[in-house]
Structures are given as structure tokens and as C-alpha cells.
Design an enzyme around this catalytic site. Structure first.
Site, mmCIF file in Angstrom:
data_model
loop_
_atom_site.group_PDB
_atom_site.id
_atom_site.type_symbol
_atom_site.label_atom_id
_atom_site.label_comp_id
_atom_site.label_asym_id
_atom_site.label_seq_id
_atom_site.Cartn_x
_atom_site.Cartn_y
_atom_site.Cartn_z
ATOM 1 N N LYS A 196 -77.151 63.878 -49.956
ATOM 2 C CA LYS A 196 -77.554 63.028 -50.871
ATOM 3 C C LYS A 196 -76.682 61.681 -51.133
ATOM 4 O O LYS A 196 -75.499 61.579 -51.358
ATOM 5 C CB LYS A 196 -77.321 63.813 -52.497
ATOM 6 C CG LYS A 196 -77.864 62.767 -53.415
ATOM 7 C CD LYS A 196 -78.136 63.805 -54.809
ATOM 8 C CE LYS A 196 -78.447 62.860 -56.025
ATOM 9 N NZ LYS A 196 -78.894 63.690 -57.053
ATOM 10 N N LYS A 254 -81.693 63.487 -48.905
ATOM 11 C CA LYS A 254 -82.444 62.594 -50.090
ATOM 12 C C LYS A 254 -81.737 61.487 -50.097
ATOM 13 O O LYS A 254 -80.457 61.345 -49.899
ATOM 14 C CB LYS A 254 -81.944 63.421 -51.493
ATOM 15 C CG LYS A 254 -82.345 62.901 -52.743
ATOM 16 C CD LYS A 254 -82.077 63.776 -53.886
ATOM 17 C CE LYS A 254 -82.322 62.816 -55.082
ATOM 18 N NZ LYS A 254 -81.982 63.746 -56.396
ATOM 19 N N SER A 280 -87.966 59.389 -56.582
ATOM 20 C CA SER A 280 -89.019 58.689 -57.663
ATOM 21 C C SER A 280 -89.124 57.084 -57.041
ATOM 22 O O SER A 280 -90.159 56.858 -57.529
ATOM 23 C CB SER A 280 -88.171 58.630 -58.862
ATOM 24 O OG SER A 280 -86.850 58.037 -58.864
ATOM 25 N N TYR A 319 -93.358 63.654 -55.815
ATOM 26 C CA TYR A 319 -94.080 63.646 -56.882
ATOM 27 C C TYR A 319 -95.701 63.356 -56.399
ATOM 28 O O TYR A 319 -96.648 63.415 -57.214
ATOM 29 C CB TYR A 319 -93.697 62.118 -57.352
ATOM 30 C CG TYR A 319 -92.217 62.604 -57.860
ATOM 31 C CD1 TYR A 319 -92.121 63.225 -58.945
ATOM 32 C CD2 TYR A 319 -91.007 61.955 -57.026
ATOM 33 C CE1 TYR A 319 -90.641 63.463 -59.425
ATOM 34 C CE2 TYR A 319 -90.003 61.995 -57.501
ATOM 35 C CZ TYR A 319 -89.324 62.748 -58.556
ATOM 36 O OH TYR A 319 -88.257 62.932 -58.866
HETATM 37 C C1 PBG Z 1 -79.406 64.125 -60.785
HETATM 38 C C2 PBG Z 1 -80.489 63.998 -59.946
HETATM 39 C C3 PBG Z 1 -80.974 62.732 -59.452
HETATM 40 C C4 PBG Z 1 -82.387 63.054 -58.756
HETATM 41 C C5 PBG Z 1 -82.481 64.382 -58.532
HETATM 42 N N1 PBG Z 1 -81.478 65.110 -59.308
HETATM 43 C C6 PBG Z 1 -80.628 61.427 -59.885
HETATM 44 C C7 PBG Z 1 -79.093 61.012 -59.647
HETATM 45 O O1 PBG Z 1 -78.589 61.356 -58.680
HETATM 46 O O2 PBG Z 1 -78.910 60.074 -60.277
HETATM 47 C C8 PBG Z 1 -83.142 61.892 -58.196
HETATM 48 C C9 PBG Z 1 -84.607 62.028 -58.029
HETATM 49 C C10 PBG Z 1 -85.448 61.085 -57.802
HETATM 50 O O3 PBG Z 1 -85.394 59.994 -57.897
HETATM 51 O O4 PBG Z 1 -86.724 61.393 -57.730
HETATM 52 N N2 PBG Z 1 -78.420 64.791 -60.217
#
Ligand code: PBG
Length: 329
Positions: A196, A254, A280, A319
Site C-alpha cells: 500500500k 493499492k 477513490s 467503486y
Molecule cells: C485507511 C484506508 C485508506 C483507504 C483504505 N483504507 C486511506 C488511507 O490510507 O489514508 C483508501 C481507499 C480509497 O482511497 O479508496 N487505512
């Protein structure tokens, strides 16, 4: 005769193209992210995510029934936690009557066969918007893993099929696995957000959950000390192999589109199912361009999802899941 091979032969009709198509999408490919909020009768739009909503539990139940009827069989739950319940240690995350725990039960009540995956991280519960406990200008690793492990057990107790740690603390997959096993939840799985990245594409999600990190307590408003540097590819393999070793059942990359090289390498390096999270910001970009009439929404959406699948994803958290499955017909 020149040329010996004419590649266009197999492109000459829709039927021929379908015969030689290497990749396809189906409803089973998708994990549907859902945002849950307190209250009743609430279906709140999220301005930076057109067409996406925060749902109260009653609407959540309707939503999962509709998804199931469309052959969408897995949901990934996120909760928007009221400000007064936020603290530094994510205390509310362990409340057996907390919103996440009630949401898991609501989904299973409405649709018992729906696969429920839950987000495991402190940020929606954190007064600082961080995925871990903040102390002396740092995010504590091992103390956070302890809370995440208890959180995983709490979600399992409420009925989650897989818990999905998205925090990027070291050793959290092992911590959660051990805690689940010790509590008797040997059948509850772990989908780990293994690679991530510290991405700017999470902005709209942080609007949806009101979970953006704040510059406070000596820590800047970013997550770069725990999420990965977008410049790194080899490190993603290392992170993922460690999660496999620690007991992950599904690994994840991700965000999606900017990281498909990483997806391909991970697909080649591990035998487990690989998930990709089309996040997102990726969704928001397509919606915004389509609203202006600059891009064909459906065509771009399908091209992007197909590219994610082609790169090696077995599962796509997106989404667009509903829109895409409607088009698949
Ligand atoms: C939080 C989390 C995030 C997302 C999924 N779980 C945001 C972040 O790490 O700040 C992001 C998902 C998205 O942007 O659709 N642990």
C-alpha cells in the site's frame, strides 16, 4: 507473400475478437467498498465521489440485498466514526456494539451468504487521522499491532469472513493471525493490504470518512512513515512475501492504475489470490472528466478495470463494481 502473418485477421469481427480475447471481467471479480454511518434513513452523497454514498444500517441492508441480486458477492466495509468517539488508541474500534460490529451483523442478517471483509486500521477512529497510535512525534508500531489484533478478533466475533488490515504496520498480519487463532477464529481469513503506497489518490476516501491525517503532535499530515514510497517496486515484493509468510490469505496492491507493474510482479511472485484496490481518487478522476464530457465514462471505466485484471489481479476492489456489472449485463 508479404506479410506472412496478418494480425488483423483475428480482429475482423466482434465474434472473432471475442474468441481470442485473453481477459474478461465477471461479477465474482469484484469487492464492493461500502461506507457506513450512524443514524437511520441516511444515504448521504459524498461530493468528491459522485454516485457514492454513506449509508446508515437500514440502507446498508438494502444495498447488500441489491448487490447480491447482481451477483456481487463480497463487500468491504468502512465506517465513519463520530468525532466524539475518536481518540489516540482507537478505543471505539474494540466496542462490540460499535458501528463496524453492528454493520457486519446487519449485512449477515440481510444477506447471510454475502462475503464480508472489514477494514482494520485505526484512522477512522483516530483523533489524528493516523493508522497507528501517536506518541512523541512517532507512530508506534508494536502497540498499534496489539490494537489491530484485538480489532481483528472483534470483527471476527461479529461475523466477518476476512479482516483486511490497511495500516502498513510491520508484523500486523502475524499479530492478527495469532490473535484470531488463539480466540478460536481459525476460519476467519486475512486479506492484507500488502503493498500500500503513500498515495495522493486517497483524498476522496478521506473526505468520505472524515479521516484525513492532521499535522499535529509533531507528525506531518501524511502517512509516509508507514505507507510505501511510490518510487519503490522491489520493496513491494518484499512486503508481500512477508505477508504471505505471516499468514495472509489474500494479498493486495493499492492504488491500482499507477501500480500495475507492481501487480504483475506480485502475480508472478506469489501463489495466493492477488487483489487490487482501484481507489477513490481513480474513481473521482473518471467521474469528473465524464461530467465535463471529456471522456466516455463507461468505456474508460471498463478499459481501466480490464487493464487491472490483465495485469494480474484476481480481485478488484472498486467503486465502479455496480456500474461495471450492469454493463456486463
Ligand atoms: C485507511 C484506508 C485508506 C483507504 C483504505 N483504507 C486511506 C488511507 O490510507 O489514508 C483508501 C481507499 C480509497 O482511497 O479508496 N487505512
Amino acid at each position: 507473400m508479404f506479410p506472412n502473418r496478418r494480425n488483423r485477421r483475428l480482429r475482423s469481427s466482434a465474434a472473432l475478437r471475442a474468441m481470442v480475447r485473453e481477459t474478461s471481467l465477471s461479477p465474482e471479480d469484484f469487492l464492493v467498498p461500502l461506507f457506513v454511518t450512524e443514524g437511520k434513513g441516511i444515504r448521504e452523497g459524498i461530493p468528491s465521489m459522485p454516485g457514492y454514498f454513506r449509508l446508515s444500517l437500514d440502507h446498508l441492508k438494502n444495498e447488500v440485498r441489491e448487490l447480491w441480486a447482481m451477483d456481487l458477492k463480497a463487500v468491504l466495509l468502512f465506517v465513519k466514526v463520530p468525532d466524539n468517539l475518536k481518540d489516540n488508541r482507537g478505543t471505539e474500534a474494540l466496542n462490540p456494539e460499535g458501528l463496524m460490529q453492528r454493520a457486519i451483523r446487519a449485512v449477515k442478517d440481510a444477506c447471510p451468504d454475502m462475503v464480508v471483509l472489514t477494514d482494520v486500521a485505526l484512522d477512522p477512529y483516530s483523533e489524528f487521522g493516523h493508522d497507528g497510535i501517536v506518541q512523541d512525534g512517532r507512530i508506534l508500531n508494536d502497540a498499534t499491532v496489539e490494537v489491530l489484533s484485538a480489532m481483528g478478533v472483534s470483527h471476527a466475533a461479529a461475523g466477518a469472513d476476512l479482516v483486511a488490515p490497511s495500516d502498513m504496520m510491520d508484523g500486523r498480519v502475524r499479530g492478527i493471525r495469532e490473535a484470531l487463532d488463539q480466540s478460536g477464529y481459525t476460519n476467519t481469513g486475512i486479506m492484507s493490504y500488502s503493498a500500500k503506497y503513500a498515495s495522493a489518490f486517497y483524498g476522496p476516501f478521506r473526505d468520505a470518512l472524515d479521516s484525513a491525517p492532521v499535522a499535529e503532535a509533531g507528525i506531518p499530515a501524511d502517512k509516509k512513515t508507514y505507507q510505501m514510497d511510490p518510487a519503490n517496486r522491489r520493496e513491494a515484493i518484499r512486503e508481500t512475501l512477508m505477508d504471505v509468510e505471516e499468514g495472509a490469505d489474500i494479498v493486495m496492491v493499492k492504488p491500482g492504475l499507477c501500480y500495475l507493474d507492481v501487480v504483475r510482479e506480485i502475480r508472478n511472485a506469489v501463489e495466493l489470490p492477488v487483489a487490487v484496490y482501484q481507489v477513490s481518487g481513480e474513481y473521482a478522476m473518471v467521474k469528473a472528466a465524464a461530467e465535463r464530457g471529456w471522456l466516455d465514462h463507461d468505456a474508460v471505466m471498463m478499459e481501466q478495470l480490464l487493464a487491472i485484471k490483465r495485469s494480474g489481479a484476481d480481485l478488484i476492489a472498486s467503486y465502479f463494481a455496480r456500474d461495471a456489472v450492469k454493463l456486463l449485463g
